[in-house]
Enzyme design. Structure first.
Site, PDB file in Angstrom:
ATOM      1  N   GLU A   3       5.983  -3.733  -4.994  1.00  0.00           N
ATOM      2  CA  GLU A   3       6.571  -3.322  -3.717  1.00  0.00           C
ATOM      3  C   GLU A   3       7.562  -2.164  -3.879  1.00  0.00           C
ATOM      4  OE1 GLU A   3       6.007  -4.628   0.243  1.00  0.00           O
ATOM      5  OE2 GLU A   3       7.458  -3.197  -0.551  1.00  0.00           O
ATOM      6  N   ASP A   4       7.561  -1.244  -2.887  1.00  0.00           N
ATOM      7  CA  ASP A   4       8.526  -0.131  -2.933  1.00  0.00           C
ATOM      8  C   ASP A   4       9.664  -0.304  -1.937  1.00  0.00           C
ATOM      9  OD1 ASP A   4       6.808   0.338  -0.669  1.00  0.00           O
ATOM     10  OD2 ASP A   4       7.640   2.362  -0.579  1.00  0.00           O
TER      11      ASP A   4
ATOM     12  N   LYS B  17      10.347   2.953   5.966  1.00  0.00           N
ATOM     13  CA  LYS B  17       9.413   2.498   4.928  1.00  0.00           C
ATOM     14  C   LYS B  17       9.287   0.976   4.904  1.00  0.00           C
ATOM     15  CE  LYS B  17       9.583   6.469   1.901  1.00  0.00           C
ATOM     16  NZ  LYS B  17       9.981   7.038   0.605  1.00  0.00           N
TER      17      LYS B  17
ATOM     18  N   LYS C 255       7.771  -8.367   6.826  1.00  0.00           N
ATOM     19  CA  LYS C 255       8.619  -8.492   5.640  1.00  0.00           C
ATOM     20  C   LYS C 255      10.075  -8.290   6.110  1.00  0.00           C
ATOM     21  CE  LYS C 255       4.983  -6.089   3.086  1.00  0.00           C
ATOM     22  NZ  LYS C 255       4.548  -4.832   2.492  1.00  0.00           N
TER      23      LYS C 255
ATOM     24  N   SER D  97      -0.003  -5.475   2.931  1.00  0.00           N
ATOM     25  CA  SER D  97       0.634  -4.308   3.566  1.00  0.00           C
ATOM     26  C   SER D  97       0.971  -4.571   5.026  1.00  0.00           C
ATOM     27  CB  SER D  97      -0.331  -3.123   3.483  1.00  0.00           C
ATOM     28  OG  SER D  97       0.052  -2.091   4.359  1.00  0.00           O
ATOM     29  N   ALA D  98       2.052  -3.938   5.511  1.00  0.00           N
ATOM     30  CA  ALA D  98       2.437  -4.049   6.921  1.00  0.00           C
ATOM     31  C   ALA D  98       1.577  -3.157   7.812  1.00  0.00           C
ATOM     32  CB  ALA D  98       3.906  -3.653   7.077  1.00  0.00           C
TER      33      ALA D  98
ATOM     34  N   THR E  72       1.886   7.630   1.873  1.00  0.00           N
ATOM     35  CA  THR E  72       1.600   8.016   3.257  1.00  0.00           C
ATOM     36  C   THR E  72       2.887   8.320   4.024  1.00  0.00           C
ATOM     37  OG1 THR E  72       1.447   5.692   3.675  1.00  0.00           O
ATOM     38  CG2 THR E  72      -0.628   6.882   3.637  1.00  0.00           C
TER      39      THR E  72
ATOM     40  N   LEU F 238       0.829  -1.223   0.000  1.00  0.00           N
ATOM     41  CA  LEU F 238       0.000   0.000   0.000  1.00  0.00           C
ATOM     42  C   LEU F 238       0.860   1.269   0.000  1.00  0.00           C
ATOM     43  CD1 LEU F 238      -2.832   1.294   0.183  1.00  0.00           C
ATOM     44  CD2 LEU F 238      -2.690   1.036   2.660  1.00  0.00           C
ATOM     45  N   ASP F 239       1.552   1.502   1.126  1.00  0.00           N
ATOM     46  CA  ASP F 239       2.318   2.743   1.266  1.00  0.00           C
ATOM     47  C   ASP F 239       3.500   2.737   0.301  1.00  0.00           C
ATOM     48  OD1 ASP F 239       0.600   3.439   3.285  1.00  0.00           O
ATOM     49  OD2 ASP F 239       1.900   2.726   4.880  1.00  0.00           O
TER      50      ASP F 239
HETATM   51  P1  B16 Z   1       1.031   1.406  10.663  1.00  0.00           P
HETATM   52  P2  B16 Z   1       3.341  -0.836   3.656  1.00  0.00           P
HETATM   53  C1  B16 Z   1       4.037   0.208   6.033  1.00  0.00           C
HETATM   54  O1  B16 Z   1       3.112   0.038   4.998  1.00  0.00           O
HETATM   55  C2  B16 Z   1       4.761   1.543   5.922  1.00  0.00           C
HETATM   56  O2  B16 Z   1       5.559   1.587   4.756  1.00  0.00           O
HETATM   57  C3  B16 Z   1       5.629   1.739   7.122  1.00  0.00           C
HETATM   58  O3  B16 Z   1       6.311   2.977   7.059  1.00  0.00           O
HETATM   59  C4  B16 Z   1       4.776   1.676   8.403  1.00  0.00           C
HETATM   60  O4  B16 Z   1       5.580   1.795   9.562  1.00  0.00           O
HETATM   61  C5  B16 Z   1       4.042   0.323   8.407  1.00  0.00           C
HETATM   62  O5  B16 Z   1       3.270   0.205   7.236  1.00  0.00           O
HETATM   63  C6  B16 Z   1       3.138   0.192   9.618  1.00  0.00           C
HETATM   64  O6  B16 Z   1       2.108   1.125   9.513  1.00  0.00           O
HETATM   65  O7  B16 Z   1       1.713   2.219  11.733  1.00  0.00           O
HETATM   66  O8  B16 Z   1      -0.043   2.169   9.927  1.00  0.00           O
HETATM   67  O9  B16 Z   1       0.551   0.063  11.156  1.00  0.00           O
HETATM   68  O10 B16 Z   1       4.421  -0.155   2.880  1.00  0.00           O
HETATM   69  O11 B16 Z   1       3.683  -2.247   4.082  1.00  0.00           O
HETATM   70  O12 B16 Z   1       1.975  -0.743   2.991  1.00  0.00           O
HETATM   71 MG    MG Z   2       5.529   0.141   1.034  1.00  0.00          MG
END
Ligand code: B16
Ligand code: MG
Length: 214
Positions: A168-169, A44, A144, A113-114, A16, A9-10
Site C-alpha cells: 500500500e502507498d 491518494k 480504507k 483497490s478503491a 495514475t 493499484l494506484d
Molecule cells: P476512481 P487505489 C484510489 O486507488 C486512488 O488512489 C484515489 O486517488 C482515487 O480517488 C480512488 O482510487 C478512486 O478512484 O475515481 O477511479 O474510482 O490507490 O485504492 O488503488
Molecule cells: Mg494507492
C-alpha cells in the site's frame, strides 16, 4: 507463513495520480478553485466522492448532492480519456518481475483497490490474467482505513488474513491492512507509512526473501 499478496493499484502498480491530478485540476479551474499538486496528495487512496468533497472544501463551496454527482461523473469521464490510452510501459519498475516471482513460487495474488476504474487499468496494462482475485471500488461499501477491501481479497483467495501481505502507498491503506490482521509493506516514505512492517520505495526493492522475513 505468507501465502498471498494483496496489491493496492494506484501508487503501487501504476502511477495514475498524475491523471487524477489533471482531471481534478480541470474541474477545479471550472469551479474557480485553486488546486495544487500538494492538494492532490490528499486524494491518494481516497474514494472519488470523498476526493470531490476535499476539492470543494478547498474552495469553501457547498453543493447539492445531485450537482456533486454530476461533477464527479464529469471528472471521471475526463480521467478515463487518459487511462484508456495507458500502455504496459506504465507499469511501475519491478512490479511485473515481483508478481512473476510470486506466481513462480505458488503464492496467490489479489488486487485491493478503491478505484472503480481498476478493471480498465489492469486490462490496459495487460495484467488482469495474473490476478487470482480482484476486489475494487465496485465491490466494497466501506472505504480504507476500513479493512473490508483487503478482507474480501483474503476471503476470495481462501487465505487466512494472517497469511496475507498487503502492499500500500496510502496511510489509510496501511491502517486498513493492519486492522484486517495482515502484514503490510508500505510503498513510499517511512515518514507517512511508518506503521507498516516494512517500507520500501517501490516494488523493485521487493523479493521473496524480504517477503518471508516479514
Ligand atoms: P476512481 P487505489 C484510489 O486507488 C486512488 O488512489 C484515489 O486517488 C482515487 O480517488 C480512488 O482510487 C478512486 O478512484 O475515481 O477511479 O474510482 O490507490 O485504492 O488503488
Ligand atoms: Mg494507492
Amino acid at each position: 507463513m505468507i501465502k498471498a499478496c494483496i496489491f493496492d493499484l494506484d501508487g503501487v502498480i501504476v502511477d495514475t495520480a498524475r491523471y487524477h491530478f489533471i482531471a481534478w485540476k480541470k474541474l477545479a479551474e471550472e469551479l474557480g478553485i485553486d488546486f495544487t499538486e500538494k492538494d492532490n496528495e490528499r486524494l491518494k487512496g481516497v474514494s472519488r466522492m470523498r476526493s470531490l468533497d476535499i476539492l470543494l472544501e478547498l474552495g469553501s463551496l457547498e453543493l447539492p448532492q445531485q450537482k456533486k454527482e454530476e461533477l464527479a461523473q464529469k471528472k471521471n469521464e475526463n480521467y478515463r480519456s487518459y487511462i484508456l490510452k495507458m500502455t504496459p510501459d506504465e507499469i511501475l519498475p519491478g512490479a511485473l518481475d515481483f508478481i512473476r516471482e510470486l506466481k513462480n513460487n505458488d503464492l496467490l495474488i489479489a488486487l485491493g483497490s478503491a478505484s472503480k476504474n481498476a478493471m480498465t487499468i489492469l486490462d490496459r496494462l495487460e495484467l488482469t490474467p495474473w490476478f487470482d482475485a480482484i476486489i475494487d471500488g465496485t465491490k466494497v461499501s466501506a472505504a480504507k482505513p476500513d479493512p473490508e477491501v483487503f478482507l474480501k481479497g483474503a476471503e476470495a483467495l481462501k487465505v487466512d488474513p494472517k497469511n496475507c501481505v498487503v502492499f500500500e502507498d496510502a496511510e489509510a491503506g496501511v491502517e486498513a491492512a493492519l486492522r484486517g490482521g495482515m502484514k503490510c509493506v508500505g510503498i513510499g516514505s517511512a515518514q507517512t507509512l511508518g506503521k507498516a512492517h516494512l517500507v520500501v520505495e517501490g516494488l523493485n526493492e521487493m523479493n521473496l526473501n524480504k517477503l518471508n522475513q516479514l
